[in-house]
Design a protein around this motif. Structure first.
Motif, PDB file in Angstrom:
ATOM      1  N   ASN A 112      39.124   7.955  64.471  1.00 26.18           N
ATOM      2  CA  ASN A 112      37.869   8.624  64.791  1.00 26.18           C
ATOM      3  C   ASN A 112      36.902   7.587  65.368  1.00 26.18           C
ATOM      4  N   PRO A 113      37.019   7.325  66.667  1.00 27.54           N
ATOM      5  CA  PRO A 113      36.184   6.280  67.264  1.00 27.54           C
ATOM      6  C   PRO A 113      34.692   6.527  67.053  1.00 27.54           C
ATOM      7  N   ASN A 146      43.321  18.669  66.171  1.00 28.86           N
ATOM      8  CA  ASN A 146      41.942  18.498  66.635  1.00 28.86           C
ATOM      9  C   ASN A 146      41.867  17.169  67.386  1.00 28.86           C
ATOM     10  N   LEU A 147      40.670  16.823  67.849  1.00 25.97           N
ATOM     11  CA  LEU A 147      40.540  15.651  68.716  1.00 25.97           C
ATOM     12  C   LEU A 147      41.008  14.366  68.021  1.00 25.97           C
ATOM     13  N   GLU A 150      44.815  14.444  67.625  1.00 26.29           N
ATOM     14  CA  GLU A 150      45.479  14.230  68.918  1.00 26.29           C
ATOM     15  C   GLU A 150      45.416  12.748  69.303  1.00 26.29           C
ATOM     16  N   ALA A 151      44.246  12.143  69.088  1.00 25.64           N
ATOM     17  CA  ALA A 151      44.105  10.716  69.408  1.00 25.64           C
ATOM     18  C   ALA A 151      45.072   9.892  68.570  1.00 25.64           C
ATOM     19  N   MET A 154      48.658  10.337  69.844  1.00 25.14           N
ATOM     20  CA  MET A 154      48.894   9.587  71.089  1.00 25.14           C
ATOM     21  C   MET A 154      49.027   8.094  70.807  1.00 25.14           C
ATOM     22  N   TYR A 155      48.182   7.597  69.912  1.00 28.28           N
ATOM     23  CA  TYR A 155      48.228   6.168  69.586  1.00 28.28           C
ATOM     24  C   TYR A 155      49.547   5.813  68.911  1.00 28.28           C
ATOM     25  N   ARG A 158      52.467   5.825  71.241  1.00 30.06           N
ATOM     26  CA  ARG A 158      52.477   4.631  72.093  1.00 30.06           C
ATOM     27  C   ARG A 158      52.912   3.401  71.291  1.00 30.06           C
TER      28      ARG A 158
END
Lengths: 200, 244
Positions: A112-113, A146-147, A150-151, A154-155, A158
Motif C-alpha cells: 500500500n504505497p 482491489n488496488l 493487485e499491486a 504484480m510485485y 515479478r
C-alpha cells in the motif's frame, strides 16, 4: 465519574478496531452486568489466544505456539502448489471451499504505497525461499481483488519470475447469483477476458 | 439532506465497519469529498470496483449534517485499467493521487487541479507515454498551479539570465535555479534544466511521448523534493514504491 477498573476497560475496548468510545462504553457496561463466569470466559479466551497461538513457522498462518499450522501438518496436502494470501482469514475462506488441496503462504498484508507499506513489510522473501526448499511448482496468487491486492500480486509475480515456478492468479469474474446489469465495468471486462469454451 | 451530482477521481479508501468504506475523492465542483460507500467490500456490492483508487467516476451523493457524505450511485467515466494492470504505471498513478489528496481541500472546488489529475491519468494510461515522466511533470505543474512554481528562466537569487550567467544549481529555499555565483542547494545539469523548461514551457505533450532522456532521473528527484518541501511531508507513494 467511573471507577478506575471500568475506565481502564472502556479505554482498552476503545482501542479495538471499529470500536468507538460509545461502543466501548456499551460493551463495558454489558460485561459489568453479565454473570461473572461469562466475563471470565471472555478474559480466559483472550489470555489463551495470546499464550497458545502464534504464526506458523512455515506459512505464517495461525498455529499452536511452537508448532506448524494444521494445513502444514496435514500429510495429505499437495506440497507442490502454494496459495499466496494476504491474511489468515483468507486461508479460512479457501478452506471452506474444500476445493483447494495445496498449502498456503500468508504475506501478512498487501502493498500500500499510499500508507507507506512496501515489500519489506510483507513476507515475500520468505515466500521466495520456500520455492526451491519445498519443491513448489505452482504459486497461485490469491490477493484481494482491489488496488493493493493487485499491486501485491504484480510485485510477487515479478519477484518470482526467473525461479522457474508457474505463477497463476485467481480468475476474476461475476459473483454467482448476481445480475449482469449490476456488474461493474472492470469486473465485466475481466470476466470477458477470462471467458471459456462451453461444451454442450 | 441534499442530493448532489459531481464527477471525481477516487484518491483513497479506508475500511469502515464490517463491509463499508470511506471513499476520498477529488471532485470537479466540491473539492475533496469524503463519503461512505455502504457494503462496498462485499463481493456482491453494486458498487463493485467502481470506487477503487484511480477510478474516474460520476457520482450521486447525499450530503447530510455529519462530516461524511453517503454515496448513492456511481458510474464509471474511466477506470484506467491500463494504469491498474501495470506496476510502474499504478505506482506513478498513486503518487499523483497522494499529491492531490494533500493539495485539495474539502468544500473548496479546484477544477484546475481536478482537470490536471484526470489529464495526467489519461496520459499514464496512454501506451505511448513514458510512465516515469508523468509524476515529476505533474508535481511541477501542480506547484505552478499552487503559485509555488520554480523560477527557471533566470537565477532565483540575483535575477541574471543566460547567457550572462550559467545556471548550474537548484535550491528549494530560493525557489528555483541558481547561477554559478549564487549556487547552493543541489547541482543541476543542463539536460535537467532543459527538460524542466520544456515541461513548464508548453512542451509537456512532446516530453511525455519521447523516451526519458538525459536529466529525467535528476528532474524526477528534484520535482519530488520540491513537492515534498511544499507539502512539508514525504511522499509515501514515491518513497515506498515497490521496485522488484
Amino acid at each position: 465519574m467511573y471507577t478506575e477498573p471500568l475506565r481502564v476497560l472502556i479505554d482498552e475496548l476503545g482501542r479495538l478496531p471499529g470500536i468507538g468510545p460509545k461502543s466501548a462504553q456499551r460493551i463495558a457496561f454489558y460485561l459489568l452486568k453479565v454473570a461473572p463466569e461469562d466475563a471470565f470466559r471472555l478474559s480466559d479466551a483472550i489470555v489463551a489466544v495470546k499464550e497458545r497461538t502464534a504464526w506458523c513457522a512455515r506459512c505464517f498462518n495461525v498455529a499452536e505456539r511452537g508448532s506448524l499450522c494444521e494445513v502444514c501438518l496435514d500429510p495429505s496436502r499437495d506440497t507442490s502448489v502454494l496459495c499466496v494470501v494476504e491474511d489468515p482469514q483468507a486461508v479460512a475462506a479457501f478452506e471452506r471451499t474444500k476445493a483447494y488441496k495445496g498449502r498456503y503462504h500468508v504475506l501478512g498484508g498487501a502493498l500500500n504505497p499510499l500508507e507507506g507499506i512496501g515489500p519489506e513489510r510483507l513476507r515475500i522473501e520468505e515466500l521466495v525461499a520456500r520455492i526451491p526448499a519445498e519443491g513448489i511448482t505452482e504459486v497461485v496468487l490469491c490477493t484481494n481483488p482491489n488496488l493493493e491486492g493487485e499491486a501485491t500480486a504484480m510485485y510477487v509475480a515479478r519477484r518470482l519470475s526467473g525461479t522457474g515456478v508457474r505463477v497463476t492468479q485467481l480468475a476474476s469474474g461475476l459473483p454467482v447469483g448476481g445480475d449482469l446489469e449490476y456488474a461493474d465495468e472492470m469486473t465485466l471486462g475481466r470476466a470477458l477476458d477470462g471467458r471459456r469454451e462451453v461444451h454442450g | 439532506m441534499t442530493l448532489y451530482r459531481d464527477r471525481g477521481v477516487v484518491l483513497r479508501t479506508h475500511k469502515l465497519g464490517e463491509a463499508d468504506r470511506i471513499v476520498v475523492l477529488a471532485t470537479e465542483h466540491r473539492g475533496k469529498v469524503r463519503a461512505v460507500a455502504k457494503g462496498v467490500r462485499r463481493t456482491s456490492s453494486r458498487f463493485g470496483s467502481r470506487l477503487e483508487p484511480l477510478s474516474h467516476v460520476r457520482l450521486l451523493c447525499w450530503h447530510g449534517r455529519g462530516e461524511l457524505d453517503t454515496v448513492d450511485q456511481v458510474e464509471v467515466v474511466d477506470h484506467f485499467r491500463a494504469v491498474r494492470e501495470n506496476l510502474e504505471k499504478m505506482t506513478a498513478g498513486l503518487a499523483l493521487l497522494e499529491v492531490v489528496d494533500q493539495l485539495s481541500q474539502e468544500g473548496h472546488a479546484d477544477p484546475a487541479l481536478y482537470t490536471m489529475l484526470v489529464g495526467a491519468l489519461r496520459a499514464l494510461a496512454d501506451p505511448a507515454t513514458e510512465a516515469a515522466v508523468v509524476p515529476p511533470a505533474f508535481f511541477l505543474k501542480a506547484l505552478v498551479l499552487e503559485g509555488a512554481g520554480p523560477v527557471v528562466e533566470a537565477c532565483a537569487a540575483c535575477g541574471r539570465a543566460e547567457p550572462e550567467v550559467e545556471l548550474v544549481a537548484f535550491d528549494l529555499t530560493e525557489g528555483g535555479v541558481l547561477c554559478r555565483g549564487c549556487r547552493r542547494g543541489r547541482p543541476m545539469s543542463a539536460d535537467a534544466l532543459a527538460l524542466l523548461r520544456r515541461i513548464l514551457g508548453g512542451g509537456l505533450g512532446a516530453v511525455l511521448r519521447s523516451p526519458p532522456g538525459a536529466g529525467a532521473a535528476e528532474l524526477a528527484q528534484l520535482a519530488t523534493e520540491a513537492m515534498e518541501a511544499h507539502l512539508d511531508r514525504r511522499l509515501r507513494a514515491v518513497r515506498s514504491a515497490p521496485n522488484p
